[in-house]
Design a protein around this motif. Sequence first.
Motif, PDB file in Angstrom:
ATOM      1  N   PRO A  19       0.825  -1.206   0.041  1.00 55.20           N
ATOM      2  CA  PRO A  19      -0.029  -0.138   0.199  1.00 55.20           C
ATOM      3  C   PRO A  19       0.848   1.159  -0.118  1.00 55.20           C
ATOM      4  N   GLY A  20       0.313   2.352  -0.648  1.00 62.66           N
ATOM      5  CA  GLY A  20       1.331   3.625  -0.770  1.00 62.66           C
ATOM      6  C   GLY A  20       0.918   4.372   0.444  1.00 62.66           C
ATOM      7  N   ARG A  21       1.877   5.234   0.750  1.00 62.42           N
ATOM      8  CA  ARG A  21       1.758   6.128   2.020  1.00 62.42           C
ATOM      9  C   ARG A  21       0.746   6.961   1.992  1.00 62.42           C
ATOM     10  N   ARG A  22      -0.119   7.078   2.936  1.00 61.66           N
ATOM     11  CA  ARG A  22      -1.305   8.202   3.099  1.00 61.66           C
ATOM     12  C   ARG A  22      -1.839   8.096   1.922  1.00 61.66           C
ATOM     13  N   GLY A  24      -1.372   6.947  -1.100  1.00 64.08           N
ATOM     14  CA  GLY A  24      -0.756   7.091  -2.405  1.00 64.08           C
ATOM     15  C   GLY A  24      -0.970   5.915  -3.149  1.00 64.08           C
ATOM     16  N   SER A  26       0.181   2.242  -4.930  1.00 66.61           N
ATOM     17  CA  SER A  26       0.638   1.120  -4.490  1.00 66.61           C
ATOM     18  C   SER A  26       2.073   1.131  -4.966  1.00 66.61           C
ATOM     19  N   ALA A  27       2.872   0.385  -4.233  1.00 68.66           N
ATOM     20  CA  ALA A  27       4.381   0.188  -4.683  1.00 68.66           C
ATOM     21  C   ALA A  27       4.588  -1.168  -5.300  1.00 68.66           C
ATOM     22  N   ASP A 271      10.820   5.389  -8.239  1.00 68.17           N
ATOM     23  CA  ASP A 271       9.952   4.870  -7.018  1.00 68.17           C
ATOM     24  C   ASP A 271       9.186   3.851  -7.688  1.00 68.17           C
ATOM     25  N   SER A 273       6.061   2.909  -6.954  1.00 68.78           N
ATOM     26  CA  SER A 273       4.739   3.415  -7.170  1.00 68.78           C
ATOM     27  C   SER A 273       4.553   4.251  -8.304  1.00 68.78           C
TER      28      SER A 273
END
Length: 340
Positions: A19-22, A24, A26-27, A271, A273
Motif C-alpha cells: 500500500p502507498g503512503r497516506r 498514495g 501502491s508500490a 519509485d 509506486s
Amino acid sequence: MTDTRAPLISARDLRVTFPGRRGGASARAVDGVNLDVAEGEIVALVGESGCGKTTLARTLLGLQRPTGGTVSYRGQPLGYGSKALKAYRREAQLILQDPSGSLNPRHTVYDAVAEGLRIHGEVADERDRVADALSRAGMRPPERFFLRYPHELSGGQRQRVVIAGALVLDPTLIVADEPVASLDASVRGEILALMLRLREELGLAALVVTHDLGLAWNIADRVAVMYLGRIIETGPVEKILTAPEHPYTQALLSVLPEGGQPVVLSGEPPDPSRVPGGCRFHVRCQSLASGVAEAAGVADLCRTKDLPVLDGRGTQAACHLAQARQLATSGEGGHVQHQG
C-alpha cells in the motif's frame, strides 16, 4: 542454451504490491516475474538496492504472500496454511546478509544450530546432526564450538554457523541474501567456496541475491538481472557477464575492475509506486540518451511501449534495442530469444 531440468522452485507472473503512503499509489515491488531454479543449480539475482530482489526472495520462501501469480515447489503451488508453510520451510532455508543479526547473542552455537530441529520436533539425534551440520559448514572439530557464543567468533565463523543452522534440516534450496556482503575480502572467498562445495556434495540448489556481479561470476550457473520489480535480462552466467545485451546490465558490469569505461546512470532508480511508461529503464538508459536507440529506430518504442514479462527460460533481454539488433543481424531471431 535452455536448461532442460525440471524446476525445483518456480515463480510465474509473480506480483507483490505494498500500500502507498497516506493513500498514495501502491508500490509494485515485484511487478511480474517468471523465474525457475532447478535442482542443484545456483542462480544469481542481481540488481541495485531497491529493485525488488529481497522482496522476490522472501516471496519465494513463503515469508511474503504474493499479490498475484504463483510460487510452485516441485510442481505444486505453495500453500500458505501454517502446516504447509512449516513443511516447506524445512525444504527451503534463508541465509541473511548479517550473521550478527541472524544469531541470538544469548544462544550458544549449539543452540543456534539446533533451533531448526527443535522447531520441527526432530530432536532424537540432535547432537549428531548439529555436529554434522557444523562440520559441513567448515567448523571443525564441531564440538569445540558447541558452547561458544556469537561474540566469541569471527565474522566468517558466524556466517558458517548461520549456514550450519540452514543445513541441519537437510534442505534442498538455499536462498542467500547478500551472503558475503558484510565479510572481509579474505573470508568472502572461503564462504563462496563453501557454498559451491555444498552444491557438489549435497545437490543443493541456491538463489543468491546480490548487487555484486563479481560474486555472480564466481558462483552462479545462471544470472537474472532485476530492475524496478522485473527481471530484464537472464541467461547463463558466461553469456550475461561477457556479452550483456540490456543497457542496464552493461552499466552494472562497467563498474567492475575489468568492465571498461564506467557507465554513469542518471538519477536514482525510479519509485516503484511510479513505474515509467514504455521500457521501465528508459529514463536512465545510456543508449537512449546517447542517440543509439534513435539511430536504431526504437527510441519511440523505448519511451512508449512496455515490454512483456520474460518467460524465465533461455537467454533473454527485455529491451527494444536488443531486439532490433538481433533482428538486424539474424533476420530470424537467432538462438537468443528476445521479448518486446
